[in-house]
Scaffold this motif. Sequence first.
Motif, PDB file in Angstrom:
ATOM      1  N   ILE A   1       9.583  -4.233  -2.595  1.00  0.00           N
ATOM      2  CA  ILE A   1       8.963  -3.892  -1.303  1.00  0.00           C
ATOM      3  C   ILE A   1       8.213  -5.110  -0.755  1.00  0.00           C
ATOM      4  O   ILE A   1       8.372  -5.483   0.411  1.00  0.00           O
ATOM      5  CB  ILE A   1       8.020  -2.674  -1.452  1.00  0.00           C
ATOM      6  CG1 ILE A   1       8.834  -1.391  -1.694  1.00  0.00           C
ATOM      7  CG2 ILE A   1       7.145  -2.506  -0.197  1.00  0.00           C
ATOM      8  CD1 ILE A   1       7.989  -0.185  -2.103  1.00  0.00           C
ATOM      9  N   CYS A   2       7.412  -5.750  -1.605  1.00  0.00           N
ATOM     10  CA  CYS A   2       6.641  -6.918  -1.147  1.00  0.00           C
ATOM     11  C   CYS A   2       7.568  -8.050  -0.710  1.00  0.00           C
ATOM     12  O   CYS A   2       7.362  -8.673   0.341  1.00  0.00           O
ATOM     13  CB  CYS A   2       5.717  -7.413  -2.260  1.00  0.00           C
ATOM     14  SG  CYS A   2       4.385  -6.262  -2.632  1.00  0.00           S
TER      15      CYS A   2
ATOM     16  N   PHE B   1       7.708   8.144   6.649  1.00  0.00           N
ATOM     17  CA  PHE B   1       7.637   8.544   5.237  1.00  0.00           C
ATOM     18  C   PHE B   1       6.875   7.485   4.459  1.00  0.00           C
ATOM     19  O   PHE B   1       6.664   6.374   4.952  1.00  0.00           O
ATOM     20  CB  PHE B   1       9.043   8.758   4.653  1.00  0.00           C
ATOM     21  CG  PHE B   1       9.869   7.500   4.515  1.00  0.00           C
ATOM     22  CD1 PHE B   1      10.510   6.928   5.607  1.00  0.00           C
ATOM     23  CD2 PHE B   1      10.001   6.868   3.272  1.00  0.00           C
ATOM     24  CE1 PHE B   1      11.258   5.768   5.474  1.00  0.00           C
ATOM     25  CE2 PHE B   1      10.763   5.710   3.123  1.00  0.00           C
ATOM     26  CZ  PHE B   1      11.389   5.161   4.236  1.00  0.00           C
ATOM     27  N   GLU B   2       6.455   7.877   3.259  1.00  0.00           N
ATOM     28  CA  GLU B   2       5.746   6.933   2.393  1.00  0.00           C
ATOM     29  C   GLU B   2       6.543   6.685   1.125  1.00  0.00           C
ATOM     30  O   GLU B   2       7.255   7.570   0.654  1.00  0.00           O
ATOM     31  CB  GLU B   2       4.356   7.489   2.029  1.00  0.00           C
ATOM     32  CG  GLU B   2       3.401   7.447   3.202  1.00  0.00           C
ATOM     33  CD  GLU B   2       1.962   7.806   2.821  1.00  0.00           C
ATOM     34  OE1 GLU B   2       1.703   8.057   1.619  1.00  0.00           O
ATOM     35  OE2 GLU B   2       1.118   7.818   3.729  1.00  0.00           O
ATOM     36  N   VAL B   3       6.436   5.482   0.613  1.00  0.00           N
ATOM     37  CA  VAL B   3       7.064   5.117  -0.659  1.00  0.00           C
ATOM     38  C   VAL B   3       5.971   4.572  -1.556  1.00  0.00           C
ATOM     39  O   VAL B   3       5.153   3.763  -1.116  1.00  0.00           O
ATOM     40  CB  VAL B   3       8.110   3.990  -0.482  1.00  0.00           C
ATOM     41  CG1 VAL B   3       8.789   3.686  -1.810  1.00  0.00           C
ATOM     42  CG2 VAL B   3       9.129   4.345   0.560  1.00  0.00           C
ATOM     43  N   GLU B   4       5.955   5.055  -2.799  1.00  0.00           N
ATOM     44  CA  GLU B   4       5.066   4.460  -3.781  1.00  0.00           C
ATOM     45  C   GLU B   4       5.929   3.848  -4.869  1.00  0.00           C
ATOM     46  O   GLU B   4       6.797   4.518  -5.428  1.00  0.00           O
ATOM     47  CB  GLU B   4       4.131   5.514  -4.373  1.00  0.00           C
ATOM     48  CG  GLU B   4       3.058   5.933  -3.381  1.00  0.00           C
ATOM     49  CD  GLU B   4       2.017   6.850  -4.018  1.00  0.00           C
ATOM     50  OE1 GLU B   4       1.819   7.958  -3.493  1.00  0.00           O
ATOM     51  OE2 GLU B   4       1.432   6.444  -5.039  1.00  0.00           O
ATOM     52  N   GLY B   5       5.705   2.578  -5.136  1.00  0.00           N
ATOM     53  CA  GLY B   5       6.538   1.893  -6.121  1.00  0.00           C
ATOM     54  C   GLY B   5       5.703   1.158  -7.137  1.00  0.00           C
ATOM     55  O   GLY B   5       4.597   0.708  -6.839  1.00  0.00           O
ATOM     56  N   GLU B   6       6.269   1.073  -8.346  1.00  0.00           N
ATOM     57  CA  GLU B   6       5.655   0.279  -9.414  1.00  0.00           C
ATOM     58  C   GLU B   6       6.663  -0.750  -9.879  1.00  0.00           C
ATOM     59  O   GLU B   6       7.867  -0.586  -9.687  1.00  0.00           O
ATOM     60  CB  GLU B   6       5.334   1.167 -10.625  1.00  0.00           C
ATOM     61  CG  GLU B   6       4.175   2.103 -10.399  1.00  0.00           C
ATOM     62  CD  GLU B   6       3.725   2.733 -11.724  1.00  0.00           C
ATOM     63  OE1 GLU B   6       2.766   3.483 -11.678  1.00  0.00           O
ATOM     64  OE2 GLU B   6       4.335   2.462 -12.780  1.00  0.00           O
TER      65      GLU B   6
ATOM     66  N   GLU C   1      -1.353   0.174   0.650  1.00  0.00           N
ATOM     67  CA  GLU C   1      -2.250  -0.113  -0.470  1.00  0.00           C
ATOM     68  C   GLU C   1      -1.499  -0.880  -1.534  1.00  0.00           C
ATOM     69  O   GLU C   1      -0.305  -0.664  -1.734  1.00  0.00           O
ATOM     70  CB  GLU C   1      -2.705   1.202  -1.133  1.00  0.00           C
ATOM     71  CG  GLU C   1      -3.676   2.020  -0.346  1.00  0.00           C
ATOM     72  CD  GLU C   1      -3.887   3.390  -0.990  1.00  0.00           C
ATOM     73  OE1 GLU C   1      -3.751   3.516  -2.225  1.00  0.00           O
ATOM     74  OE2 GLU C   1      -4.172   4.329  -0.232  1.00  0.00           O
ATOM     75  N   THR C   2      -2.233  -1.743  -2.231  1.00  0.00           N
ATOM     76  CA  THR C   2      -1.668  -2.391  -3.411  1.00  0.00           C
ATOM     77  C   THR C   2      -2.684  -2.292  -4.537  1.00  0.00           C
ATOM     78  O   THR C   2      -3.880  -2.126  -4.292  1.00  0.00           O
ATOM     79  CB  THR C   2      -1.353  -3.883  -3.165  1.00  0.00           C
ATOM     80  OG1 THR C   2      -2.575  -4.580  -2.921  1.00  0.00           O
ATOM     81  CG2 THR C   2      -0.414  -4.074  -1.995  1.00  0.00           C
TER      82      THR C   2
ATOM     83  N   VAL D   1       2.521  -0.511  -5.237  1.00  0.00           N
ATOM     84  CA  VAL D   1       2.478  -0.651  -3.784  1.00  0.00           C
ATOM     85  C   VAL D   1       2.723   0.705  -3.148  1.00  0.00           C
ATOM     86  O   VAL D   1       3.596   1.456  -3.579  1.00  0.00           O
ATOM     87  CB  VAL D   1       3.557  -1.652  -3.288  1.00  0.00           C
ATOM     88  CG1 VAL D   1       3.683  -1.602  -1.780  1.00  0.00           C
ATOM     89  CG2 VAL D   1       3.233  -3.061  -3.739  1.00  0.00           C
ATOM     90  N   LYS D   2       1.928   1.008  -2.135  1.00  0.00           N
ATOM     91  CA  LYS D   2       2.207   2.185  -1.310  1.00  0.00           C
ATOM     92  C   LYS D   2       2.513   1.659   0.092  1.00  0.00           C
ATOM     93  O   LYS D   2       1.736   0.864   0.638  1.00  0.00           O
ATOM     94  CB  LYS D   2       0.977   3.085  -1.292  1.00  0.00           C
ATOM     95  CG  LYS D   2       1.180   4.409  -0.618  1.00  0.00           C
ATOM     96  CD  LYS D   2      -0.035   5.275  -0.947  1.00  0.00           C
ATOM     97  CE  LYS D   2      -0.272   6.356   0.049  1.00  0.00           C
ATOM     98  NZ  LYS D   2      -1.544   7.039  -0.233  1.00  0.00           N
ATOM     99  N   ALA D   3       3.636   2.092   0.628  1.00  0.00           N
ATOM    100  CA  ALA D   3       4.041   1.622   1.955  1.00  0.00           C
ATOM    101  C   ALA D   3       4.483   2.802   2.797  1.00  0.00           C
ATOM    102  O   ALA D   3       4.838   3.854   2.275  1.00  0.00           O
ATOM    103  CB  ALA D   3       5.185   0.618   1.823  1.00  0.00           C
ATOM    104  N   LYS D   4       4.420   2.612   4.108  1.00  0.00           N
ATOM    105  CA  LYS D   4       4.991   3.619   4.997  1.00  0.00           C
ATOM    106  C   LYS D   4       6.029   2.952   5.878  1.00  0.00           C
ATOM    107  O   LYS D   4       5.995   1.736   6.113  1.00  0.00           O
ATOM    108  CB  LYS D   4       3.907   4.301   5.832  1.00  0.00           C
ATOM    109  CG  LYS D   4       3.245   3.391   6.836  1.00  0.00           C
ATOM    110  CD  LYS D   4       2.405   4.183   7.841  1.00  0.00           C
ATOM    111  CE  LYS D   4       1.865   3.241   8.903  1.00  0.00           C
ATOM    112  NZ  LYS D   4       1.159   3.903   9.981  1.00  0.00           N
ATOM    113  N   ALA D   5       6.956   3.765   6.330  1.00  0.00           N
ATOM    114  CA  ALA D   5       8.023   3.256   7.192  1.00  0.00           C
ATOM    115  C   ALA D   5       8.627   4.447   7.924  1.00  0.00           C
ATOM    116  O   ALA D   5       8.227   5.589   7.705  1.00  0.00           O
ATOM    117  CB  ALA D   5       9.081   2.552   6.352  1.00  0.00           C
TER     118      ALA D   5
END
Length: 158
Positions: A128-129, A116-121, A77-78, A104-108
């Motif tokens: 991340i992008c 796991f998921e990472v949420e970044g601002e 998600e963004t 951004v919410k990403a999984k890896a």
Amino acid sequence: MALRNIRINDDPMLRKKCREIPAVDDRIKELAQDMLETMYDADGVGLAAPQVGILKRLVVIDVGDGPIVMINPVILETEGSQTGREGCLSVPGKAGIVTRPMRVKAKAYDLDMKEFEVEGEELLARAICHELAHLDGDLYIDHVEGRLMDVTEEEDEE
Ligand code: ZN
């Protein structure tokens, strides 16, 4: 651990699409460690495997909150947008203005192949992008608003 050679500018490796990593073996672990060491040595906040000539979906990021190793990362998600300066260790001495999502919410997968998921601002969302785009041969210089600028070496680059 060892420093890896960072591919720069017109190196064709930077434009290739990377392959998924099916399993973590010792070589992948060593690669991740080497990439972190290489990123810190170059004062970067992120590094993607193709930047060291390995066409695998692996990135490392550290925006100052500790290292994040992302295997086969995907953005989920963004939200929002931010317009700001960006640089890249593969494009030394340059920076440009790029618009990215604010959040951004990403999984890896991690080095134990656990999801796991990472949420970044802000900077983390930007990093991340930027790093994930490297895995598809996409460089920030393709998205710069206005001109690519020259920067001095003391300034931070991603
Ligand atoms: Zn980059």
